[in-house]
Write an enzyme that holds these catalytic residues in place. Sequence first.
Site, PDB file in Angstrom:
ATOM      1  N   HIS A   1      45.478  40.223  33.528  1.00 39.41           N
ATOM      2  CA  HIS A   1      46.982  41.280  34.305  1.00 39.41           C
ATOM      3  C   HIS A   1      46.125  41.870  33.389  1.00 39.41           C
ATOM      4  CE1 HIS A   1      50.952  42.243  35.452  1.00 39.41           C
ATOM      5  NE2 HIS A   1      50.998  42.334  36.195  1.00 39.41           N
TER       6      HIS A   1
ATOM      7  N   ASP B   1      50.384  34.244  39.780  1.00 36.05           N
ATOM      8  CA  ASP B   1      50.308  33.266  41.046  1.00 36.05           C
ATOM      9  C   ASP B   1      49.664  32.231  40.724  1.00 36.05           C
ATOM     10  OD1 ASP B   1      49.138  36.603  41.737  1.00 36.05           O
ATOM     11  OD2 ASP B   1      50.511  35.422  43.039  1.00 36.05           O
TER      12      ASP B   1
HETATM   13  C1  SDX Z   1      48.913  40.322  40.613  1.00 36.68           C
HETATM   14  O1  SDX Z   1      49.899  44.469  39.125  1.00 36.68           O
HETATM   15  C2  SDX Z   1      51.491  43.612  38.363  1.00 36.68           C
HETATM   16  O2  SDX Z   1      52.395  43.935  37.915  1.00 36.68           O
HETATM   17  C3  SDX Z   1      50.508  43.066  39.863  1.00 36.68           C
HETATM   18  C4  SDX Z   1      51.217  41.442  40.005  1.00 36.68           C
HETATM   19  C5  SDX Z   1      52.890  41.886  40.329  1.00 36.68           C
HETATM   20  O3  SDX Z   1      53.959  41.091  39.939  1.00 36.68           O
HETATM   21  O4  SDX Z   1      53.239  43.003  41.631  1.00 36.68           O
HETATM   22  O5  SDX Z   1      51.589  41.313  38.696  1.00 36.68           O
HETATM   23  C6  SDX Z   1      51.200  40.333  40.690  1.00 36.68           C
HETATM   24  O6  SDX Z   1      48.948  41.342  41.116  1.00 36.68           O
HETATM   25  C7  SDX Z   1      49.013  39.164  39.343  1.00 36.68           C
HETATM   26  C8  SDX Z   1      47.257  39.441  39.273  1.00 36.68           C
HETATM   27  C9  SDX Z   1      47.083  38.251  40.077  1.00 36.68           C
HETATM   28  N1  SDX Z   1      45.301  38.613  40.541  1.00 36.68           N
HETATM   29  C10 SDX Z   1      44.978  38.262  40.106  1.00 36.68           C
HETATM   30  O7  SDX Z   1      44.816  36.692  39.476  1.00 36.68           O
HETATM   31  C11 SDX Z   1      42.465  37.836  40.742  1.00 36.68           C
HETATM   32  C12 SDX Z   1      42.596  37.971  39.173  1.00 36.68           C
HETATM   33  N2  SDX Z   1      42.677  38.779  37.833  1.00 36.68           N
HETATM   34  C13 SDX Z   1      41.691  40.167  37.814  1.00 36.68           C
HETATM   35  O8  SDX Z   1      41.446  39.684  38.938  1.00 36.68           O
HETATM   36  C14 SDX Z   1      42.116  41.125  37.340  1.00 36.68           C
HETATM   37  O9  SDX Z   1      42.346  39.911  35.601  1.00 36.68           O
HETATM   38  C15 SDX Z   1      43.374  41.744  37.334  1.00 36.68           C
HETATM   39  C16 SDX Z   1      43.036  43.024  38.735  1.00 36.68           C
HETATM   40  C17 SDX Z   1      44.555  41.367  37.522  1.00 36.68           C
HETATM   41  C18 SDX Z   1      43.614  42.806  36.101  1.00 36.68           C
HETATM   42  O10 SDX Z   1      42.778  43.402  36.203  1.00 36.68           O
HETATM   43  P1  SDX Z   1      42.000  45.156  34.917  1.00 36.68           P
HETATM   44  O11 SDX Z   1      43.862  45.287  34.901  1.00 36.68           O
HETATM   45  O12 SDX Z   1      41.898  45.753  35.962  1.00 36.68           O
HETATM   46  O13 SDX Z   1      41.426  44.164  34.023  1.00 36.68           O
HETATM   47  P2  SDX Z   1      39.715  44.544  34.319  1.00 36.68           P
HETATM   48  O14 SDX Z   1      39.537  43.849  35.652  1.00 36.68           O
HETATM   49  O15 SDX Z   1      39.673  45.939  33.587  1.00 36.68           O
HETATM   50  O16 SDX Z   1      39.317  43.455  33.360  1.00 36.68           O
HETATM   51  C19 SDX Z   1      38.894  43.466  32.422  1.00 36.68           C
HETATM   52  C20 SDX Z   1      38.278  42.088  31.549  1.00 36.68           C
HETATM   53  C21 SDX Z   1      36.910  42.457  32.472  1.00 36.68           C
HETATM   54  O17 SDX Z   1      35.159  42.192  31.102  1.00 36.68           O
HETATM   55  P3  SDX Z   1      34.950  43.254  30.589  1.00 36.68           P
HETATM   56  O18 SDX Z   1      33.972  44.008  31.622  1.00 36.68           O
HETATM   57  O19 SDX Z   1      35.427  44.059  29.018  1.00 36.68           O
HETATM   58  O20 SDX Z   1      33.859  42.026  30.100  1.00 36.68           O
HETATM   59  O21 SDX Z   1      38.427  40.995  31.482  1.00 36.68           O
HETATM   60  C22 SDX Z   1      38.039  40.307  33.037  1.00 36.68           C
HETATM   61  C23 SDX Z   1      36.726  41.608  33.421  1.00 36.68           C
HETATM   62  O22 SDX Z   1      35.312  40.795  33.870  1.00 36.68           O
HETATM   63  N3  SDX Z   1      38.811  39.886  33.169  1.00 36.68           N
HETATM   64  C24 SDX Z   1      38.436  38.812  33.831  1.00 36.68           C
HETATM   65  C25 SDX Z   1      39.705  37.735  35.041  1.00 36.68           C
HETATM   66  N4  SDX Z   1      40.329  39.729  34.764  1.00 36.68           N
HETATM   67  C26 SDX Z   1      40.271  40.218  33.976  1.00 36.68           C
HETATM   68  N5  SDX Z   1      36.961  37.888  34.416  1.00 36.68           N
HETATM   69  C27 SDX Z   1      37.677  36.844  34.240  1.00 36.68           C
HETATM   70  N6  SDX Z   1      38.596  36.056  35.025  1.00 36.68           N
HETATM   71  C28 SDX Z   1      39.258  37.013  35.306  1.00 36.68           C
HETATM   72  N7  SDX Z   1      40.701  36.360  36.202  1.00 36.68           N
END
Ligand code: SDX
Length: 428
Positions: free
Chosen positions: A307, A364
Amino acid sequence: MADHAILSIDGKSYEFPLVTGTENETAIDIATLRGVTGGITTLDPGYKNTGSCESAITFLNGEEGILRYRGYAIEDLAEKASFLEVTYLLIFGELPTQQQLDKFHQDIKEESHVDEDIKKILDGFPKSAHPMGVLASLTSALTAFNPGAVNVDSEEEMYNAMVKLLAKFPVLVAWTMRKKKSQPLDYGSDNLGYVENLHKMMFARASKDYEVDPVIIDALDKLLILHADHEQNCSTSTVRIVGSSQAGLFASISAGISALWGPLHGGANQAVIEMLEGIKQDGGDTKKYMAKAKDKEDPFRLMGFGHRVYKNFDPRAKIIKKSADEVLEKLGVQDQVLDIAKGLEKEALEDDYFVKRKLYPNVDFYSGIIYRALGIPVEMFTVMFAMGRVPGWIAQWREMRLKKEPIGRPRQVYVGETLRAFKDIKQR
Ligand code: SDX
């Protein structure tokens, strides 16, 4: 803490006031930055460090896993309030008295008719159309049938537009599902509660009397409350920026629906179930999917995990996980996918990659398991998220409009070609 920040560039110092909110969050007010520095702006892709507004609607603390709507803890609201009460609270800032709630609901019932011509738009879609695309289109079409709800400046005009949307949106949600299932449309009943009526429009069979199942309605009501608002997330920021051009409430909400559709945002609830089903088909091999999620070469992410703000448990995920057990037991539903989800969660919470990055289950991760137990098709999961989020979108749109906030227009840093002479096509 000081009441200002000092920025030093090329030996010159610039002071900017600090803004501190009621929960002691502090921001640097850079409204004068470009002017006093002769054109310098900030750069923050994804706005990870940038506040777009001051808001009194929702507070969340990602480090501590706190979520409150208008100061009330999400745990209390999910347990003790109804979705319609929470809708009123988010929009008007106070929990309604019984009289206020009854009037609000009556005003909504008066507007629950959806113009018959909207059905022609619905009919124009192929059955294969994703319900989020259908819903975004039908919501935008409401503008054509309710032109008086566009240029709303007074509180009364805004109230009328909000009530129209709250009345017609459940109908569009239900019709979107019935289109997918090739079922006759249902118009609901004024004798039912707000969520009961939504459920009737979605599930009532033309040949059978509709009976309210309190277990199902309570589960749906709770899920809608948990999705109702979440401060300046991607889709809410979209609603605010579209609303800031004064495009009208329905157009702003339609844009929010499109933003929510993405698998990184609301679309994740559908992607989670598809991922869990994939693991189930794969013999429950969670370790393979954990490895894929950690592999930088593999675009696969563990859907429902991580998140932007929560670096602790998403409080909504905790409530939904508990509710999933209760609802499936009450409905007598066995779903192997719930066990796979719990196994995946346990593994991730013990895995250094996830622990180091503070990746926890988000809203989710478990919600789809309940939706499925309630008989909602997986393509409709994100539509249900949108149904829950509408009160928050409306509240945020109203706050932005009442504060007469300026049109949203970020700046950029240009990194393209500098000036060059035009070349005739014969010289290229
Ligand atoms: C919602 O914003 C809100 O409030 C949203 C929400 C709402 O109520 O409106 O809460 C609803 O959208 C919840 C999120 C649903 N999405 C998912 O579940 C999709 C999977 N999650 C990710 O894609 C990710 O965690 C996000 C998009 C939710 C957040 O991404 P960020 O904050 O941009 O974080 P990032 O992509 O910079 O990740 C940081 C690190 C990275 O690794 P490094 O580059 O540091 O090595 O964490 C890793 C990412 O690769 N990472 C994951 C991951 N999420 C982040 N690795 C594997 N699986 C994951 N799910």
